[in-house]
Scaffold this active site. Structure first.
Site, PDB file in Angstrom:
ATOM      1  N   ILE A  16      20.617 -30.610 -19.023  1.00  0.00           N
ATOM      2  CA  ILE A  16      19.848 -29.724 -18.073  1.00  0.00           C
ATOM      3  C   ILE A  16      20.298 -28.218 -18.551  1.00  0.00           C
ATOM      4  O   ILE A  16      21.072 -27.841 -18.163  1.00  0.00           O
ATOM      5  CB  ILE A  16      20.143 -30.088 -16.561  1.00  0.00           C
ATOM      6  N   PRO A  17      19.404 -27.650 -19.173  1.00  0.00           N
ATOM      7  CA  PRO A  17      19.449 -26.519 -20.194  1.00  0.00           C
ATOM      8  C   PRO A  17      19.806 -25.363 -19.177  1.00  0.00           C
ATOM      9  O   PRO A  17      18.974 -24.139 -19.349  1.00  0.00           O
ATOM     10  CB  PRO A  17      18.638 -26.455 -21.040  1.00  0.00           C
ATOM     11  N   CYS A  18      20.925 -25.157 -18.301  1.00  0.00           N
ATOM     12  CA  CYS A  18      20.997 -23.892 -17.589  1.00  0.00           C
ATOM     13  C   CYS A  18      21.455 -22.753 -18.489  1.00  0.00           C
ATOM     14  O   CYS A  18      21.082 -21.571 -17.987  1.00  0.00           O
ATOM     15  CB  CYS A  18      22.007 -24.253 -16.418  1.00  0.00           C
ATOM     16  N   HIS A  19      21.942 -23.195 -19.781  1.00  0.00           N
ATOM     17  CA  HIS A  19      22.412 -21.938 -20.530  1.00  0.00           C
ATOM     18  C   HIS A  19      21.149 -21.158 -21.039  1.00  0.00           C
ATOM     19  O   HIS A  19      21.156 -20.305 -21.602  1.00  0.00           O
ATOM     20  CB  HIS A  19      22.946 -22.578 -21.866  1.00  0.00           C
TER      21      HIS A  19
END
Length: 280
Positions: free
Chosen positions: A245-248
């Site tokens: 889950i690409p919170c970056h």
């Protein structure tokens, strides 16, 4: 597709990127970056490109704040992709992932009756904790976890799943780094524990394409909660599955790097890896 980094080269990459953040305004040459990393320029260039896939100069340029601001200015990616209902062509799509949210009753019991096998493994982006239940992957945290640096990985996992039986079993989780980070990933099931609002935010994150970035405010607007940027930031920070889950890919509205549980240097490396891969 994100660049495939050799795990043994991550410490070199981390050291180089961290040094560059303090010296980028000086426009350092390759020789200076190599010296800071403790290598000759030729050796540094060779092992960096072998481990990362692109030249040090190209990769390190992609870690800069200037680059992030340029991307944000040129792209309102989240607003567009979410408005059109598009899915991200990212890792979760590649993995053919199925996701299951923890039911409200299970949320209250905090994992009671659940067995969670966990282990720490090397990844292309440094060490990470992987936690796997019979319902699916429930935790992927890069280490050290900046949300709770004083805790061991097991203690941090215990805080999130106090009712579960935690079993340290790296042999049970050893297949996960290859399955998640390889260029030919396999199917994977996720088991997500979060509030309705957190799940909505995490769903929004999945729609940000690789190589692109958005802001906390853009997510809040899409959710119809324009004044909830801080709440969005909190939900992003509680993401239990880093990388997947690409919170970056979420920055501050001014283009600032924002926070990241895995550390700001790692966040820059993840973003630069995606950017370089998308330019190929």
């Amino acid at each position: 597709m994100m660049l495939t980094l050799a795990p043994e080269h991550y410490p070199l990459l981390e050291k180089s990127v961290a040094w560059l953040q303090d010296h980028y305004h000086e426009q350092p040459e390759l020789a200076e970056i190599a010296e800071a990393a403790g290598f000759s320029p030729m050796h540094f260039q060779r092992i960096f490109k072998a481990g990362v896939g692109v030249s040090p100069k190209r990769f390190l340029q992609a870690t800069t704040l200037k680059h992030a601001r340029k991307l944000l200015k040129e792209n309102s990616v989240l607003d567009t992709s979410l408005a059109l209902g598009l899915s991200s062509p990212g890792r979760l799509h590649d993995l053919c992932v199925e996701g299951e949210a923890v039911a409200p009753g299970e949320m209250r019991s905090r994992g009671k009756g659940l067995e969670i096998f966990w282990g720490v493994h090397s990844t292309p982006f440094g060490p990470a904790l992987f936690a796997l239940s019979q319902r699916g992957l429930c935790e992927l945290d890069f280490l050290p976890d900046q949300r709770c640096p004083e805790l061991t990985p097991e203690e941090a996992l215990r805080q999130k799943w106090p009712g579960a039986r935690l079993i340290e079993s790296p042999e049970r989780t050893a297949f996960l780094p290859e399955q998640i980070f390889s260029t030919r990933p396999g199917p994977l099931t996720l088991y997500l524990q979060g509030t309705n609002f957190q799940l909505q935010v995490w769903q929004a994150l999945l729609r940000i394409p690789e190589g692109q970035m958005t802001t906390y405010g853009a997510i809040a607007r899409w959710l119809g909660k324009e004044q909830a940027s801080r709440a969005v930031g909190s939900a992003v920070g509680q993401n239990p599955l880093s990388y997947l889950i690409p919170c970056h890919r979420v920055l501050r509205g001014d283009g600032g790097i924002g926070g990241y549980a895995g550390g700001l240097t790692r966040k820059r490396i993840l973003l630069a890896s995606e950017t370089c891969a998308c330019l190929d």
